[in-house]
Design a protein around this motif. Structure first.
Motif, PDB file in Angstrom:
ATOM      1  N   VAL A  97       0.902  -1.150   0.000  1.00 19.78           N
ATOM      2  CA  VAL A  97       0.000   0.000   0.000  1.00 19.78           C
ATOM      3  C   VAL A  97       0.942   1.201   0.000  1.00 19.78           C
ATOM      4  CG1 VAL A  97      -1.758   1.242   1.309  1.00 19.78           C
ATOM      5  CG2 VAL A  97      -1.787  -1.273   1.229  1.00 19.78           C
ATOM      6  N   PRO A  98       1.134   1.823  -1.161  1.00 18.01           N
ATOM      7  CA  PRO A  98       2.182   2.850  -1.271  1.00 18.01           C
ATOM      8  C   PRO A  98       2.160   3.914  -0.179  1.00 18.01           C
ATOM      9  CG  PRO A  98       1.355   2.336  -3.438  1.00 18.01           C
ATOM     10  CD  PRO A  98       0.462   1.612  -2.450  1.00 18.01           C
ATOM     11  N   ASN A  99       0.993   4.489   0.124  1.00 14.70           N
ATOM     12  CA  ASN A  99       0.970   5.602   1.077  1.00 14.70           C
ATOM     13  C   ASN A  99       1.212   5.175   2.522  1.00 14.70           C
ATOM     14  OD1 ASN A  99      -1.684   4.454   1.333  1.00 14.70           O
ATOM     15  ND2 ASN A  99      -2.410   6.383   2.176  1.00 14.70           N
ATOM     16  N   LEU A 100       1.163   3.888   2.813  1.00 12.03           N
ATOM     17  CA  LEU A 100       1.414   3.409   4.174  1.00 12.03           C
ATOM     18  C   LEU A 100       2.723   2.653   4.321  1.00 12.03           C
ATOM     19  CD1 LEU A 100      -2.138   2.067   5.126  1.00 12.03           C
ATOM     20  CD2 LEU A 100      -1.128   4.303   5.653  1.00 12.03           C
ATOM     21  N   MET A 101       3.332   2.268   3.204  1.00 10.93           N
ATOM     22  CA  MET A 101       4.486   1.375   3.260  1.00 10.93           C
ATOM     23  C   MET A 101       5.738   1.979   2.632  1.00 10.93           C
ATOM     24  SD  MET A 101       2.478  -2.202   2.669  1.00 10.93           S
ATOM     25  CE  MET A 101       1.262  -2.735   3.883  1.00 10.93           C
ATOM     26  N   GLY A 102       5.807   3.308   2.616  1.00  9.65           N
ATOM     27  CA  GLY A 102       7.028   3.997   2.227  1.00  9.65           C
ATOM     28  C   GLY A 102       7.318   4.107   0.748  1.00  9.65           C
ATOM     29  N   TYR A 103       6.324   3.883  -0.101  1.00 10.57           N
ATOM     30  CA  TYR A 103       6.537   3.938  -1.551  1.00 10.57           C
ATOM     31  C   TYR A 103       5.988   5.225  -2.135  1.00 10.57           C
ATOM     32  CZ  TYR A 103       8.011  -0.914  -1.898  1.00 10.57           C
ATOM     33  OH  TYR A 103       8.713  -2.083  -1.782  1.00 10.57           O
ATOM     34  N   GLN A 104       6.621   5.706  -3.186  1.00 12.70           N
ATOM     35  CA  GLN A 104       6.069   6.785  -3.994  1.00 12.70           C
ATOM     36  C   GLN A 104       5.032   6.161  -4.924  1.00 12.70           C
ATOM     37  OE1 GLN A 104       6.909  10.083  -3.679  1.00 12.70           O
ATOM     38  NE2 GLN A 104       8.093   9.381  -1.926  1.00 12.70           N
ATOM     39  N   SER A 105       3.926   6.823  -5.146  1.00  9.09           N
ATOM     40  CA  SER A 105       2.886   6.286  -6.031  1.00  9.09           C
ATOM     41  C   SER A 105       3.234   6.427  -7.499  1.00  9.09           C
ATOM     42  CB  SER A 105       1.551   6.980  -5.757  1.00  9.09           C
ATOM     43  OG  SER A 105       1.071   6.619  -4.484  1.00  9.09           O
ATOM     44  N   ARG A 106       4.167   7.304  -7.826  1.00  8.14           N
ATOM     45  CA  ARG A 106       4.528   7.527  -9.233  1.00  8.14           C
ATOM     46  C   ARG A 106       4.966   6.211  -9.872  1.00  8.14           C
ATOM     47  NH1 ARG A 106       8.285  10.734  -8.328  1.00  8.14           N
ATOM     48  NH2 ARG A 106      10.038   9.425  -8.872  1.00  8.14           N
ATOM     49  N   GLY A 107       4.320   5.849 -10.960  1.00 11.11           N
ATOM     50  CA  GLY A 107       4.613   4.592 -11.634  1.00 11.11           C
ATOM     51  C   GLY A 107       3.822   3.419 -11.099  1.00 11.11           C
ATOM     52  N   LEU A 108       3.108   3.624 -10.001  1.00 11.77           N
ATOM     53  CA  LEU A 108       2.318   2.552  -9.385  1.00 11.77           C
ATOM     54  C   LEU A 108       0.828   2.913  -9.337  1.00 11.77           C
ATOM     55  CD1 LEU A 108       4.646   1.738  -6.339  1.00 11.77           C
ATOM     56  CD2 LEU A 108       4.358   0.371  -8.418  1.00 11.77           C
ATOM     57  N   GLU A 109       0.404   3.849 -10.142  1.00 12.72           N
ATOM     58  CA  GLU A 109      -0.965   4.351 -10.086  1.00 12.72           C
ATOM     59  C   GLU A 109      -1.995   3.237 -10.271  1.00 12.72           C
ATOM     60  OE1 GLU A 109       1.443   5.618 -12.044  1.00 12.72           O
ATOM     61  OE2 GLU A 109       1.766   7.645 -11.309  1.00 12.72           O
ATOM     62  N   ALA A 110      -3.091   3.349  -9.536  1.00 13.25           N
ATOM     63  CA  ALA A 110      -4.191   2.389  -9.658  1.00 13.25           C
ATOM     64  C   ALA A 110      -4.838   2.534 -11.029  1.00 13.25           C
ATOM     65  CB  ALA A 110      -5.218   2.631  -8.559  1.00 13.25           C
ATOM     66  N   THR A 111      -5.179   1.396 -11.642  1.00  6.09           N
ATOM     67  CA  THR A 111      -5.771   1.409 -12.976  1.00  6.09           C
ATOM     68  C   THR A 111      -7.272   1.126 -12.955  1.00  6.09           C
ATOM     69  OG1 THR A 111      -5.200  -0.914 -13.306  1.00  6.09           O
ATOM     70  CG2 THR A 111      -3.600   0.731 -14.079  1.00  6.09           C
ATOM     71  N   TYR A 112      -7.808   0.684 -11.811  1.00 10.16           N
ATOM     72  CA  TYR A 112      -9.233   0.390 -11.710  1.00 10.16           C
ATOM     73  C   TYR A 112      -9.652   0.358 -10.243  1.00 10.16           C
ATOM     74  CZ  TYR A 112      -8.084  -4.492 -10.500  1.00 10.16           C
ATOM     75  OH  TYR A 112      -7.614  -5.628  -9.889  1.00 10.16           O
ATOM     76  N   HIS A 113     -10.960   0.234 -10.015  1.00  8.99           N
ATOM     77  CA  HIS A 113     -11.527   0.096  -8.674  1.00  8.99           C
ATOM     78  C   HIS A 113     -11.943  -1.360  -8.480  1.00  8.99           C
ATOM     79  CE1 HIS A 113     -11.873   4.419  -7.735  1.00  8.99           C
ATOM     80  NE2 HIS A 113     -11.977   4.537  -9.049  1.00  8.99           N
ATOM     81  N   ALA A 114     -11.550  -1.942  -7.354  1.00 13.11           N
ATOM     82  CA  ALA A 114     -11.864  -3.340  -7.061  1.00 13.11           C
ATOM     83  C   ALA A 114     -12.743  -3.446  -5.815  1.00 13.11           C
ATOM     84  CB  ALA A 114     -10.575  -4.129  -6.836  1.00 13.11           C
ATOM     85  N   PHE A 115     -13.563  -4.465  -5.800  1.00 10.71           N
ATOM     86  CA  PHE A 115     -14.414  -4.798  -4.661  1.00 10.71           C
ATOM     87  C   PHE A 115     -15.385  -3.680  -4.289  1.00 10.71           C
ATOM     88  CE2 PHE A 115     -10.596  -7.410  -4.338  1.00 10.71           C
ATOM     89  CZ  PHE A 115     -11.173  -8.662  -4.431  1.00 10.71           C
ATOM     90  N   TYR A 116     -15.860  -2.958  -5.318  1.00 14.20           N
ATOM     91  CA  TYR A 116     -16.886  -1.947  -5.077  1.00 14.20           C
ATOM     92  C   TYR A 116     -18.218  -2.650  -4.864  1.00 14.20           C
ATOM     93  CZ  TYR A 116     -20.400   1.579  -5.743  1.00 14.20           C
ATOM     94  OH  TYR A 116     -21.490   2.379  -5.565  1.00 14.20           O
ATOM     95  N   ASP A 117     -18.922  -2.283  -3.816  1.00 13.39           N
ATOM     96  CA  ASP A 117     -20.217  -2.878  -3.499  1.00 13.39           C
ATOM     97  C   ASP A 117     -21.249  -1.767  -3.387  1.00 13.39           C
ATOM     98  OD1 ASP A 117     -22.442  -4.196  -2.499  1.00 13.39           O
ATOM     99  OD2 ASP A 117     -21.414  -5.038  -0.758  1.00 13.39           O
ATOM    100  N   PRO A 118     -22.165  -1.664  -4.348  1.00  9.26           N
ATOM    101  CA  PRO A 118     -23.149  -0.588  -4.301  1.00  9.26           C
ATOM    102  C   PRO A 118     -24.054  -0.656  -3.067  1.00  9.26           C
ATOM    103  CG  PRO A 118     -23.694  -2.151  -6.047  1.00  9.26           C
ATOM    104  CD  PRO A 118     -22.349  -2.546  -5.496  1.00  9.26           C
ATOM    105  N   LYS A 119     -24.155  -1.830  -2.431  1.00 10.29           N
ATOM    106  CA  LYS A 119     -25.005  -1.973  -1.246  1.00 10.29           C
ATOM    107  C   LYS A 119     -24.475  -1.205  -0.042  1.00 10.29           C
ATOM    108  CE  LYS A 119     -25.095  -6.365  -2.275  1.00 10.29           C
ATOM    109  NZ  LYS A 119     -24.893  -7.716  -2.182  1.00 10.29           N
ATOM    110  N   THR A 120     -23.220  -0.754  -0.098  1.00 11.61           N
ATOM    111  CA  THR A 120     -22.673   0.021   1.015  1.00 11.61           C
ATOM    112  C   THR A 120     -23.244   1.424   1.059  1.00 11.61           C
ATOM    113  OG1 THR A 120     -20.789   0.863  -0.259  1.00 11.61           O
ATOM    114  CG2 THR A 120     -20.487  -1.245   0.930  1.00 11.61           C
ATOM    115  N   GLY A 121     -23.847   1.866  -0.057  1.00  7.58           N
ATOM    116  CA  GLY A 121     -24.382   3.222  -0.117  1.00  7.58           C
ATOM    117  C   GLY A 121     -23.374   4.264  -0.558  1.00  7.58           C
ATOM    118  N   VAL A 122     -22.123   3.841  -0.732  1.00  6.80           N
ATOM    119  CA  VAL A 122     -21.083   4.751  -1.204  1.00  6.80           C
ATOM    120  C   VAL A 122     -21.294   4.973  -2.704  1.00  6.80           C
ATOM    121  CG1 VAL A 122     -18.585   5.022  -1.534  1.00  6.80           C
ATOM    122  CG2 VAL A 122     -19.462   3.982   0.565  1.00  6.80           C
TER     123      VAL A 122
END
Length: 145
Positions: A97-122
């Motif tokens: 997890v880049p922002n928690l484990m000392g990594y720069q996000s550059r070059g590691l950008e997320a390409t999609y959303h996973a485990f989205y559940d519309p039932k959460t209301g989000v």
């Protein structure tokens, strides 16, 4: 020696010279519970592609407290408590997890959303990246050792 991706803490360094096999923004309840974040940027590497120096200085605990026998272990530094990586007991992947484990996000950008559940209301993400109820359909778990 210089590495493509470097993270960890001052006591346990991690690095990879190969690109990850998956980058996503995770919406699952486990990531929310463990990180305290509403979504988590997650990066999967093949197990052998993410290395660690001083692995003996890591504590290991189940990643999912509701499934303590599951394959993923959260590795934290014994000295400072920093999260280092998730390690797969089946040796398929290692996860950062880049922002928690000392990594720069550059070059590691997320390409999609996973485990989205519309039932959460989000509201469904609308940033132009694909949204799935699990991992991207073409994702294939690497063989373990």
């Amino acid at each position: 020696m210089s590495h493509k991706y470097v993270g960890g803490c001052e006591h346990v360094r991690t690095w990879a010279d190969h690109d990850p096999i998956d980058n996503h923004t995770c919406h699952c309840s486990v990531c929310k519970r463990v990180t305290g974040q509403p979504t988590t940027h997650v990066v999967f590497f093949k197990h052998g592609d993410l290395s660690a120096a001083n692995e003996h200085n890591m504590n290991r605990q189940p990643f999912n407290s509701e499934n303590p026998g599951g394959p993923l272990e959260l590795c934290t530094c014994k000295t400072c408590g920093a999260p280092i990586m998730l390690d797969d007991k089946q040796h398929r992947i290692r996860v950062i997890v880049p922002n928690l484990m000392g990594y720069q996000s550059r070059g590691l950008e997320a390409t999609y959303h996973a485990f989205y559940d519309p039932k959460t209301g989000v509201p469904k993400p609308n940033d132009g990246r694909p949204v799935y109820e699990g991992l991207r359909p073409e994702f294939a778990w690497p063989a373990g050792s």
